[in-house]
Structures are given as structure tokens and as C-alpha cells.
Design an enzyme around this catalytic site. Structure first.
Site: not given
Length: 337
Positions: A13, A60, A272, A274
Site C-alpha cells: 500500500t 495478498s 489455539t 484464541c
């Protein structure tokens, strides 16, 4: 003697320009920097040389071949410069930071990744501060690792994650404190900085095809679904589990699929879902059941770091047994152990 910094502009960007399809990578970044930064400000910056990659990319589109190009570029110029800045797109910056930390081990010079949320061509760009800040920390002899600098935060590269697509505070380091902060002065937490374990080791092997397939547990997941995933041509699988590394321990068919895949040489790593925390497979019976299938703990590594570590280890030609042993070893600050 003044420090000399090498700046690799890979795309992203920070140098993009508007097109009919939205922002796209733009060339001639040096001209844009000269336009945005007054001559007296430019003279006050650390001495730098900017090299613009021939094929600029939106991050990307990053692939392992791009990682090999960046690492090889830095390795080839390592003796000629005092520090390195990599201008990179934000979407996969955490992956590239992580991969560089494994490919460029035992650094004795800083390698700093940065970019922006708004291109330099726009009035409200954050690119100038990020660029100037990254240049500044790239001159600091105390930094001997791959870092990510963004919006005044200096983070260990393989601990960083992009957590917000719309804020200037796009990146954070969930399981490790920031290495430093740029306010009026740049303050480093010196006790947190990685200390090189020996001479620089450049491990530039990076296979073009990925070795790793990330998977995610979800309520109602079936053994058949998981078995189909394990049939894909990958050497390692990251299974993102619940809490401290738990899964459906009452589903014996699913546990058998995991056991069989491990027995066939597939490396299955427990990570995980989380945002913060670590895998402790023995904390609950639901985690112990997964450990008995042959899954290995990914501890508190980020998804990006774990993906890159596995790809790196297999690119080095390691066997599944060797890879399993290396997952729990803190190679370059990616784990809290």
C-alpha cells in the site's frame, strides 16, 4: 561514521496509486518520497539506498518464492549496509517477517519491516511516519533481529499480527511485549531484544510450494471432513483448536483419523484459536485426548510464525520426526519458553 541503510521496496500500500479497480502497486517510490519530504528533512534522515523490485506486488499475492527473493537480497548485501528496511504490504507482512526470522538467523544487524494503511500519494498517509521511524530504528546497533515497525510500535517480527484493517494501529504482538515505542524519543525495552546465539546463519532454502495446510475446528466437525483434509498433499497441518488446545474428545472416530494421520508421518500441530494464550494439551481431558493422537503443541506461536516455521523446516529437508522435535524449540524468539 554515518550508518548506511538498505531499503527494499517490494510493493504494498505504501507505494500504491489509484486505478479504476482500486489501489494497485506503483513504481518510482523514490520520486514520491522526494515529493512528500522537503529537501532539508530528507537530508536529516539516515543515509539510505532504495532498491525497487522489478515485480512489485500487492502482498495478498505473496508466495514462498517472494520470501526467498527478499531473504537472498538481504543476505547478498548484508556486509555492505548497517541495517535493512523492507517496505511491504500489510496483509501478509506478519508472514514475511516471520519467514525472514527463520531464514536469517543470528543477525547482528536490524531488519525492519514496515508499510502503511494509506498510500503515500494520499494526504492522510501514515506511510511517511512509518518509513522515517523504520529508518531510524534500523540504525540502532542494539537491534539484532527481524522486527516490524508500525504506528510507533516496534515489535518482534515473528510475534506480530495484523489485527485491524482500518486503524493505523494495524499490528500488535499478542503474546510478547512491544520491543519499543517511538514517541518524542525512541525507547527500546532492551531486556526483551533477541540476543543472537552465534554467527549469522543464512538458511535461504525456501521451497516454492507450501508444505503446510491450516485447518480449524468448528462445532460439528466430522471425522470424514478431517480425513479428506489430511488426504491433501501437505506435510504438515496446523489444527486450530479451542481454548488451551482442546477438541471433541468424545468423537472416537475423529480421534482415530488424527492418530492414523500422525502414524502415516503427517505432522499435526495443535494451535489455539484464541487471540492470546498458549496451548497446554494436558490442562483438560479434551486436550490430553488430542495429545495422545500424536499432535504436537504449537505453544504460543502466532499462526503466521507457526506456518512459516513449518515451511522453513521442511524446506531444509527435515524428516517429520525432526520437524516435530523442532516445533518446541525456540529458534529465534517465536516461542515463550
Amino acid at each position: 561514521m554515518a550508518k548506511r541503510i538498505y531499503v527494499a521496496y517490494t510493493g504494498g500500500t505504501i507505494g500504491m496509486k489509484p486505478t479504476d479497480s482500486g489501489y494497485a502497486p506503483g513504481d518510482n517510490l523514490m520520486a514520491l518520497l522526494s515529493e512528500k519530504l522537503p529537501a532539508d528533512v530528507m537530508k536529516s534522515l539516515p543515509e539510505f539506498e532504495l532498491f525497487e523490485y522489478e515485480q512489485l506486488i500487492d502482498s495478498s499475492n505473496i508466495r514462498p518464492d517472494n520470501w526467498k527473493q527478499i531473504a537472498s537480497d538481504i543476505a547478498a548485501r548484508y556486509e555492505d549496509y548497517d541495517g535493512f528496511v523492507v517496505l511491504h504490504g500489510t496483509d501478509t507482512m506478519a508472514y514475511s517477517c516471520s519467514m525472514m526470522s527463520f531464514m536469517l538467523q543470528n543477525l547482528n544487524k536490524p531488519v525492519i519491516f514496515t508499510g502503511s494503511q494509506i498510500p503515500l500519494c494520499e494526504a492522510r498517509t501514515d506511510g511517511l511516519e512509518n518509513f522515517v521511524g523504520a529508518l531510524s530504528v534500523a540504525t540502532d546497533d542494539r537491534i539484532k533481529e527481524v522486527c516490524l515497525y508500525f504506528n510507533g510500535r516496534l515489535m518482534r517480527g515473528n510475534r506480530s499480527r495484523k489485527l485491524n484493517a482500518y486503524w493505523f494501529d494495524a499490528f500488535d504482538s499478542p503474546n510478547y511485549p512491544w520491543l519499543g515505542r517511538a514517541d518524542i524519543h525512541i525507547e527500546l525495552n532492551e531486556q526483551l531484544l533477541w540476543q543472537s546465539q552465534g554467527k549469522e546463519t543464512f538458511l535461504l532454502d525456501c521451497d516454492s510450494d507450501p508444505h503446510v495446510l491450516p485447518l480449524c475446528l468448528f462445532p460439528g466437525i466430522t471425522a470424514q471432513w478431517l480425513e479428506t483434509a489430511f488426504q491433501q498433499p501437505y506435510s504438515a497441518f496446523i489444527l486450530r483448536t479451542y481454548g488451551t488446545g482442546n477438541g471433541p474428545d468424545q468423537d472416537q472416530e475423529l480421534l482415530k483419523v488424527l492418530t492414523d494421520a500422525s502414524a502415516k508421518g503427517k505432522v499435526i500441530v495443535n494451535q489455539t484459536q484464541c487471540h492470546r494464550g498458549t496451548v497446554r494439551q494436558g490442562s483438560y481431558a479434551a486436550g490430553s485426548a488430542l495429545a495422545r493422537t500424536g499432535m504436537v503443541s504449537g505453544y504460543d506461536a502466532t499462526p503466521e510464525a507457526l506456518f512459516c516455521k513449518l515451511h522453513h523446516l521442511f524446506s531444509m529437508g527435515m524428516s517429520p520426526k525432526q520437524v516435530r522435535e523442532q516445533i518446541g524449540i525456540n529458534l529465534c524468539g517465536e516461542l515463550s519458553q
